[in-house]
Write an enzyme that holds these catalytic residues in place. Structure first.
Site, mmCIF file in Angstrom:
data_model
loop_
_atom_site.group_PDB
_atom_site.id
_atom_site.type_symbol
_atom_site.label_atom_id
_atom_site.label_comp_id
_atom_site.label_asym_id
_atom_site.label_seq_id
_atom_site.Cartn_x
_atom_site.Cartn_y
_atom_site.Cartn_z
ATOM 1 C CB SER A 95 -0.900 0.009 1.244
ATOM 2 O OG SER A 95 -1.791 -1.080 1.228
ATOM 3 C CE LYS A 170 -5.159 -1.082 2.416
ATOM 4 N NZ LYS A 170 -3.899 -1.840 2.384
ATOM 5 C CE LYS A 238 2.239 2.419 4.501
ATOM 6 N NZ LYS A 238 1.533 1.559 3.498
#
Length: 293
Positions: A95, A170, A238
């Site tokens: 990701s 995502k 993140k």
């Protein structure tokens, strides 16, 4: 049988690689920490370097934590693009930032290599059970070729557009998941403050409109206080950085996303980065002046 190199054998990558090996493919894995390679050694093979893993591979799968890690794995002097043969299909399950994926796809094309961005959702449980949701960006032809691989590690597999689209979806997924976890954490602390039977309360909430996959999967963490990571706060931090940065670039407003990013950052600052993201509960308890449990 397809010869597959699998780079990144962590919480997610290790069971995914094993599923591919058990599904009849020849899988050679590589991980920076050799101690994480044992499950794949038991099922297949491990290689000391990326170059050794990629040698002769028709497909290269990547599952590493962040954009710089993917760039190092693919673009580095000893990386995938330097050693993979033309025509190789690279599937990036990591990701990362959508703009980085777009640039990597262009770099791959210059090398005669094909790239799919295929980030996953479902956490460690989904990886172990081969039940991940996979959102895929890239060409339709490459997606079709990769479907037999996706089907061994995922349950919901959808082609969502060109390169970068998978990473964008995502990011949206991570925004929704974080919002649900934070709402559940706040509800738990609220219920505890009134000495409500927490198990009974979550049972009835789960049966109504408040029910969600997050409630079902994370209630156990919150009621037991076991925050063994299935997906670490560090990684969700993140991901929310990707959400807020990409939203700013697109000129859209995500006020809840901004607040969630700060709450996740606060959890890390308080030493919870290595815990499961359900440990946002600890942050709500801190703010409420209550025991962390």
């Amino acid at each position: 049988m397809t010869r597959i190199a699998f780079i990144g054998l962590g919480i997610m990558g290790s069971p995914m690689a094993v599923h591919l090996q058990q599904g009849g493919h020849q899988v050679t894995g590589h991980n920076l920490d050799p101690s994480r390679t044992q499950p794949l050694v038991d099922a297949g093979a491990a290689a000391p370097t990326i170059a050794d893993a990629v040698d002769g591979a028709e497909v290269v799968a990547v599952m590493v934590p962040d954009s710089p890690d993917v760039q190092d794995v693919l673009l580095g002097e000893h990386g995938v693009f330097a050693h993979a043969k033309p025509g190789t299909l690279v599937i990036d399950f990591s990701s990362i930032r959508p703009d980085v994926t777009v640039d990597l796809a262009k770099a791959a094309q210059h090398k005669g290599i094909r790239l799919l961005d295929a980030p996953v959702s479902g956490g460690e449980a989904g990886a172990l059970n081969g039940a991940l949701s996979i959102m895929v960006g890239g060409s339709e032809a490459d997606f079709a070729e990769a479907c037999p691989i996706f089907d061994l590690v995922g349950r919901t597999v959808v082609h969502v557009g060109s390169n970068g689209a998978g990473q964008t979806v995502k990011a949206a997924n991570q925004l929704i998941v974080a919002a649900n976890i934070e709402a559940l954490a706040e509800a738990v602390v609220f219920l505890e403050a009134y000495d409500v039977d927490l198990t009974a309360a979550l049972d009835v909430l789960g049966g109504g409109l408040a029910g969600s996959a997050v409630l079902e999967q994370k209630r156990g963490n919150m009621t037991s206080g076991d925050f063994t990571p299935g997906f670490r706060i560090d990684l969700h931090h993140k991901d929310l950085g990707i959400v807020t940065s990409a939203a700013r670039e697109a000129g859209v407003v995500v006020p809840l996303g901004g607040a969630l990013a700060q709450l996740m950052a606060a959890a890390r600052a308080n030493g919870d980065g290595d815990l499961d993201h359900s440990a946002l509960l600890r942050g709500v308890r801190r703010l409420s002046g209550r025991s962390l449990g």
